[in-house]
Design an enzyme around this catalytic site. Structure first.
Site, short mmCIF file in Angstrom:
data_model
loop_
_atom_site.label_atom_id
_atom_site.label_comp_id
_atom_site.label_asym_id
_atom_site.label_seq_id
_atom_site.Cartn_x
_atom_site.Cartn_y
_atom_site.Cartn_z
CE LYS A 6 -4.85 3.57 -6.26
NZ LYS A 6 -5.85 2.59 -5.76
CG HIS A 61 -28.04 23.98 -2.25
ND1 HIS A 61 -28.29 23.15 -3.31
CD2 HIS A 61 -28.23 25.26 -2.68
CE1 HIS A 61 -28.63 23.89 -4.35
NE2 HIS A 61 -28.59 25.17 -3.99
CB CYS A 97 -0.93 0.00 1.21
SG CYS A 97 -2.00 1.47 1.28
CE1 TYR A 99 -11.06 -1.31 -5.66
CE2 TYR A 99 -11.40 -3.55 -6.41
CZ TYR A 99 -11.68 -2.54 -5.52
OH TYR A 99 -12.56 -2.75 -4.51
CB CYS A 158 -3.24 2.59 -1.47
SG CYS A 158 -3.59 0.90 -1.00
#
Length: 524
Positions: free
Chosen positions: A84, A497, A76, A216, A81
């Site tokens: 990447k 919002h 990782c 993935y 991860c």
């Protein structure tokens, strides 16, 4: 072999009673961990924090792994991860620069991309993290050994050091946390292809890239290279990429990939790779010919257990080489040997390895037996734009249904795109069990999908559960599903919002009702 020693207390008692002292087995360590990736480091630190004497071994550092090199931090941090995601960030700027013009930014002349600069920044970051992980172990008083570990007995680990010498250590408990490694299909010329390891450390940027795979890693690297300006062809066996995800989301990801300029080749594999003066000639399963600077095989990973000597010790493996765990606490069939993370091939995600490691430490050394909970584990695919999901897909919901399923969807062009002119839809989706009104699945494809999936409903949790969030449940919509949130509770939550995230709490109209036993229907 385990050392036989007498404790001071036993010696005193034996001397006082004039009896022969009894023996008790002592070990070099309470716990020895093989593999210092995310799961191994977590288990080592937390076990040490609970009072255990802990040792851990890991291969020497290198960005590209092999049977003899790896590094503290594991896949990782070093070749997964983290690097990447750095490249994904870099690739995203390509589209952002295009969109900026309609927001008033006058970009005159050529904008050049410097691959080597980004690559160096990426390497600097993983080296920094590698050192941080080492400090975390040192601060927890975990003894780190650099070398290859293998199990030679139920309570004994052998470490082959960098200079080739071997040292054995005994431990009351041994934890396997060696992760997984990329594999290549046996296609003629496969030695010309690379895996994700090499893709993260290419010396030269590939102007023409071919990617084989539909998971993935395949769609992420296709997005990365295309975002940086390469011509990219993506080959996969199914009609759509990302098998196992919601079909409606898969279709949108495919459209978005094509919209970004990636050439998709569904139901197509590669038959042969041939080295030429112009690059690598690739022949597809349909006989078409392509030429590329790099060919990436993103065709899956296998458990990294081959060199651990497990079968000789009696640890059971499955057909893929994954360590079999025999209970919910990650114990193997050998009571003193345990396993967590990708080496067990359960859910191969870093946060899941961390969860399993935490449960292991609490169970074995913390006096608090804990079982890993694999329900409603959120995940994301960092293609551009990304996909994030938690809970059941529509197809899985129908398969497991005991009553009618309600599907709520909201497809729209994000506000940012209305000015930039980018024609790229976002889609949000909720799956609801009509009988209970519980939300049993949520997914989103669009900008910031992963962040939204994690963060949208923290306010819901505090409002309806009446407490601060338990981060072990993983935040946001993942928490909401974990806590059994109903659609009515989503509807009564006030959104922020203007934001894309508010769509998750403003979907009022049922898109479709799927009658019990019926097949899923989509509008695609």
């Amino acid at each position: 072999m385990a050392r036989k020693m007498l404790s001071d207390g036993e010696l005193n008692k034996a001397a006082a009673a004039g009896e022969e002292a009894t023996t008790e087995t002592h070990y070099d360590f309470d716990l020895f961990v093989i593999g210092a990736g995310s799961g191994g480091v977590r288990a080592a630190r937390f076990s040490a924090n609970n009072g255990a004497k802990v040792g851990i071994c890991e291969l020497p550092f290198h960005p590209i792994s092999s049977e003899e090199i790896g590094g503290v931090g594991g896949t990782c941090v070093i070749r997964g991860c983290v690097p990447k995601k750095i490249l994904v960030y870099g690739a995203t700027y390509g589209g952002e620069l295009e969109d900026a013009r309609n927001y008033g930014w006058e970009i005159n002349g050529n904008v050049d991309f410097n691959w080597k600069k980004l690559l160096q920044k990426k390497t600097d970051e993983i080296l920094r993290l590698n050192n941080i992980y080492k400090r975390l172990l040192a601060n927890a008083a975990v003894k780190l050994y650099e070398g290859e570990g293998r199990i030679v007995g139920p309570n004994e680990v052998e470490v082959r050091q960098i200079d080739g010498t071997k040292i054995s250590y005994t431990a009351k408990h041994i934890l396997i946390a060696t992760g997984s490694r990329a594999q290549k299909p046996n296609i003629p010329g496969h030695e010309l292809a690379i895996t994700s390891d090499e893709a993260l450390s290419l010396e030269e940027f590939p102007k023409r890239a071919i990617v084989l795979g539909g998971g993935y890693i395949a769609v992420e690297f296709a997005s990365i290279w295309r975002g940086m300006g390469a011509t990219v062809d993506l080959f996969f066996r199914k009609e759509l990429p990302l098998r196992g995800f919601d079909d409606e989301m898969r279709a949108l990801v495919a459209r978005n990939l094509e919209g970004r300029g990636i050439n998709l080749h569904p139901q197509t594999s590669l038959a042969e790779l041939i080295k030429t003066d112009d690059g690598i000639k690739v022949i597809s399963s349909h006989g078409e010919e392509f030429v590329a600077d790099v060919v990436l095989f993103a065709t899956g990973r296998i458990p990294n257990t081959k060199r651990l000597n497990l079968e000789a010790v009696g640890v059971e493996l499955d057909q893929a080489g994954a360590v079999k765990v025999v209970d919910e606490y990650s114990r193997t069939n050998i009571p003193s040997i345990w396993a967590v993370g990708d080496a067990t091939n359960r859910i191969n995600l870093t946060p899941v390895a961390l969860m399993e490691a935490t449960c292991f430490a609490n169970t074995v050394f913390g006096g608090k037996p804990a079982k890993a909970d694999y329900t409603n584990v959120a995940c994301a695919v960092f293609c551009i734009p990304p996909l994030a999901v938690v809970g059941l897909s529509e197809e899985e919901a129908v398969e497991k249904a005991t009553g009618d399923i309600l599907v709520f969807t909201s497809g729209f062009n994000p506000m940012k795109n209305t000015i930039s002119g980018r024609q790229e839809k976002s889609l949000m989706k909720l799956i609801v069990d009509e009988k209970t009104d519980k939300v049993i699945g949520a997914s989103m494809c669009g900008p910031d999908a992963a962040e939204i999936m994690q963060a949208t409903c923290l306010c819901f949790l505090i409002t309806y559960i009446g407490r601060e969030p338990d981060l072990s449940l993983r935040s946001g919509i993942a928490i909401a599903l974990k806590c059994g949130a109903t659609k009515a509770q989503f509807d009564s939550t006030v959104g922020i919002h203007p934001s894309s995230a508010e769509e998750f709490v403003t979907m009022r109209t049922v898109t479709r009702r799927i009658a019990y036993k019926a097949k899923p229907q989509t509008s695609l």
